[in-house]
Design a protein around this motif. Sequence first.
Motif, mmCIF file in Angstrom:
data_model
loop_
_atom_site.group_PDB
_atom_site.id
_atom_site.type_symbol
_atom_site.label_atom_id
_atom_site.label_comp_id
_atom_site.label_asym_id
_atom_site.label_seq_id
_atom_site.Cartn_x
_atom_site.Cartn_y
_atom_site.Cartn_z
ATOM 1 N N VAL A 292 -2.054 62.521 66.399
ATOM 2 C CA VAL A 292 -1.492 61.883 65.152
ATOM 3 C C VAL A 292 -0.425 62.843 64.526
ATOM 4 C CG1 VAL A 292 -2.812 63.339 63.437
ATOM 5 C CG2 VAL A 292 -4.094 61.568 63.813
ATOM 6 N N VAL A 293 -0.075 61.862 64.104
ATOM 7 C CA VAL A 293 1.348 61.923 62.159
ATOM 8 C C VAL A 293 1.086 63.378 61.900
ATOM 9 C CG1 VAL A 293 3.152 60.409 62.383
ATOM 10 C CG2 VAL A 293 0.900 59.885 61.390
ATOM 11 N N ALA A 294 -0.418 63.151 61.980
ATOM 12 C CA ALA A 294 -1.178 63.816 61.490
ATOM 13 C C ALA A 294 -0.370 65.139 60.679
ATOM 14 C CB ALA A 294 -2.789 64.388 61.837
ATOM 15 N N PHE A 295 -1.052 66.102 60.768
ATOM 16 C CA PHE A 295 -1.204 67.197 60.338
ATOM 17 C C PHE A 295 -0.003 67.752 60.515
ATOM 18 C CE2 PHE A 295 -4.554 65.931 61.841
ATOM 19 C CZ PHE A 295 -4.948 66.009 63.371
ATOM 20 N N LEU A 296 1.302 66.930 60.243
ATOM 21 C CA LEU A 296 2.108 66.645 60.293
ATOM 22 C C LEU A 296 3.686 67.819 59.861
ATOM 23 C CD1 LEU A 296 3.865 64.972 62.543
ATOM 24 C CD2 LEU A 296 3.652 63.353 60.077
ATOM 25 N N PHE A 297 3.754 66.839 58.738
ATOM 26 C CA PHE A 297 4.374 67.893 57.849
ATOM 27 C C PHE A 297 4.224 68.950 57.384
ATOM 28 C CE2 PHE A 297 7.701 67.703 61.828
ATOM 29 C CZ PHE A 297 6.978 67.391 62.209
ATOM 30 N N LEU A 298 2.711 69.361 57.078
ATOM 31 C CA LEU A 298 2.733 70.525 56.326
ATOM 32 C C LEU A 298 3.628 71.781 57.148
ATOM 33 C CD1 LEU A 298 0.428 71.984 58.481
ATOM 34 C CD2 LEU A 298 -0.630 69.715 57.778
ATOM 35 N N ASP B 59 8.062 60.453 62.661
ATOM 36 C CA ASP B 59 6.734 60.933 63.377
ATOM 37 C C ASP B 59 7.180 60.811 65.032
ATOM 38 O OD1 ASP B 59 6.917 58.237 63.851
ATOM 39 O OD2 ASP B 59 5.359 57.708 61.461
ATOM 40 N N GLU B 60 5.504 60.401 65.804
ATOM 41 C CA GLU B 60 5.927 60.705 67.266
ATOM 42 C C GLU B 60 6.181 59.092 67.313
ATOM 43 O OE1 GLU B 60 2.286 61.493 69.153
ATOM 44 O OE2 GLU B 60 2.536 64.058 69.244
ATOM 45 N N GLY C 69 6.640 79.660 64.374
ATOM 46 C CA GLY C 69 7.777 80.515 63.949
ATOM 47 C C GLY C 69 9.110 79.994 63.374
ATOM 48 N N LEU C 70 10.467 79.775 63.587
ATOM 49 C CA LEU C 70 11.364 78.982 62.006
ATOM 50 C C LEU C 70 10.705 77.697 61.831
ATOM 51 C CD1 LEU C 70 13.652 79.776 60.435
ATOM 52 C CD2 LEU C 70 15.271 78.986 62.642
ATOM 53 N N GLY C 71 10.760 77.283 61.124
ATOM 54 C CA GLY C 71 10.827 76.461 60.303
ATOM 55 C C GLY C 71 9.006 75.210 61.411
ATOM 56 N N GLY C 72 7.878 76.524 61.998
ATOM 57 C CA GLY C 72 6.888 75.507 62.394
ATOM 58 C C GLY C 72 5.704 75.372 61.364
ATOM 59 N N LEU C 73 4.862 74.526 61.810
ATOM 60 C CA LEU C 73 3.803 73.924 61.375
ATOM 61 C C LEU C 73 2.885 74.436 60.959
ATOM 62 C CD1 LEU C 73 3.559 69.898 62.940
ATOM 63 C CD2 LEU C 73 4.977 71.173 60.692
ATOM 64 N N GLY D 142 7.108 72.986 77.405
ATOM 65 C CA GLY D 142 6.608 71.423 77.846
ATOM 66 C C GLY D 142 6.819 70.795 76.560
ATOM 67 N N CYS D 143 6.846 71.630 74.639
ATOM 68 C CA CYS D 143 7.084 71.024 74.089
ATOM 69 C C CYS D 143 8.404 70.824 73.278
ATOM 70 C CB CYS D 143 6.294 71.953 72.933
ATOM 71 S SG CYS D 143 4.929 71.339 72.974
ATOM 72 N N LEU D 144 9.033 70.077 72.792
ATOM 73 C CA LEU D 144 10.146 69.809 72.087
ATOM 74 C C LEU D 144 10.604 69.766 70.894
ATOM 75 C CD1 LEU D 144 12.346 67.482 74.646
ATOM 76 C CD2 LEU D 144 12.526 70.223 75.006
ATOM 77 N N THR D 145 9.502 70.158 70.543
ATOM 78 C CA THR D 145 9.374 69.758 68.402
ATOM 79 C C THR D 145 7.801 70.362 68.066
ATOM 80 O OG1 THR D 145 7.979 67.986 68.354
ATOM 81 C CG2 THR D 145 9.866 66.456 69.137
ATOM 82 N N SER D 146 8.029 70.086 67.132
ATOM 83 C CA SER D 146 6.686 71.398 65.781
ATOM 84 C C SER D 146 5.545 70.692 66.265
ATOM 85 C CB SER D 146 7.680 71.764 64.779
ATOM 86 O OG SER D 146 8.612 72.569 64.883
ATOM 87 N N LEU D 147 5.739 69.418 66.292
ATOM 88 C CA LEU D 147 4.252 68.673 66.494
ATOM 89 C C LEU D 147 4.014 69.418 67.544
ATOM 90 C CD1 LEU D 147 2.663 67.083 64.589
ATOM 91 C CD2 LEU D 147 4.165 64.960 65.155
ATOM 92 N N CYS D 148 5.044 69.121 68.755
ATOM 93 C CA CYS D 148 3.930 69.541 69.806
ATOM 94 C C CYS D 148 3.570 70.535 70.314
ATOM 95 C CB CYS D 148 5.140 69.033 71.222
ATOM 96 S SG CYS D 148 4.416 69.462 72.643
ATOM 97 N N ASN D 149 4.430 71.375 69.898
ATOM 98 C CA ASN D 149 3.741 72.860 69.288
ATOM 99 C C ASN D 149 2.007 73.479 68.718
ATOM 100 O OD1 ASN D 149 5.727 73.705 70.927
ATOM 101 N ND2 ASN D 149 7.011 74.374 68.950
ATOM 102 N N HIS D 150 2.724 72.823 67.460
ATOM 103 C CA HIS D 150 1.123 72.859 66.256
ATOM 104 C C HIS D 150 -0.366 71.835 67.583
ATOM 105 C CE1 HIS D 150 -0.575 72.677 62.530
ATOM 106 N NE2 HIS D 150 -0.309 71.804 62.173
#
Length: 331
Positions: free
Chosen positions: A3-9, A37-38, A236-240, A261-269
């Motif tokens: 989901v784009v969801a939780f996205l850019f909170l 988004d993805e 972390g910095l800029g994290g969700l 394996g993650c390159l984006t905050s959304l993947c980390n989230h």
Amino acid sequence: MKVVAFLFLASATLLVNSSPIKEDVEAPYQRFIEFTDEEGQTHTIDLEAKPNMELIEEIERIPANNAYYLFTRRNQILSQTLTLNNANSINNSNFNAAVPTIVIVHGWLSSRLTEPNPTVRSAYLNKSDVNVIVVDWSRLAMSDYTTAALGVPAIGRGVGEFLRFLNSVTGAPFENMHLVGFSLGAHVVGNAGRELGGRVARVTGLDPAGPLWNYNTNRLRASDGVYVEAIHTDGGLGGLGIGSAVADADFFPNGGNSQPGCLTSLCNHNRAWELFAATVTYNHLVGQLCTTTLQITWNTCRGQQLRLGNEDLRKTGRGMYRLDTGRRYPY
């Protein structure tokens, strides 16, 4: 699709500290945030948008705005709708008060159909005989972030009222309930547990949302359940996610900032619910107790061990834990 969801909170905020544990203050943030988004679409959100108070007030007046969908081993694919103050909807369903009840709550810009609901639900039903209730609060969650965040306490109280009603109709004990929420949903389940006086057996926050929550007294906290756990994967910095310890036990996989394996905050989230679902199945991820945030950062924690996640309703633990994981399921 994740989901784009939780996205850019949380692109919402320009954090001032890149360590896994942020100070308990609200960092400055840009008003207008652009994110992709993805699917490669770029969006702009106004993080200082005036909340829709008319919608907030309606949500506060009418807890039945939340919807509840039951899945059991007798109906793993097609849900049954449970309705607040409608005993027949419960009595005529497959709900079994003799087995544990798992409540799953999504985050911003999401619904019952989006992750983490399908993955966590399947993990539980494949593992054991339980009731899984998926909460849909999409009417508010699909609004702008400031409105959704402001409405979280009312949504959580509504969930708590529903569970109290469920208990009164079926006798299902609170000590047999586990509330699991992702991102903004983590604060929803915190408020639901609070509504019930902290009596539910477990409350789990999967990378609880960070922006606007560091100072917020309505955020997830340790007193919301008998045992409260938080899994931080993008603090972390800029994290969700919120980077500070908020629960009885706080886990910081791979340091809590970025995930293999993650390159984006959304993947980390998203990794928070991925890790949790994997532990429901395998119960294989083990953290070590840390005494300082520097130990988390430098991966030098050497204290006692505690397993992350899992389905144990009687789980106990306290403190901050670091563990390392793999890049791919089951991590």
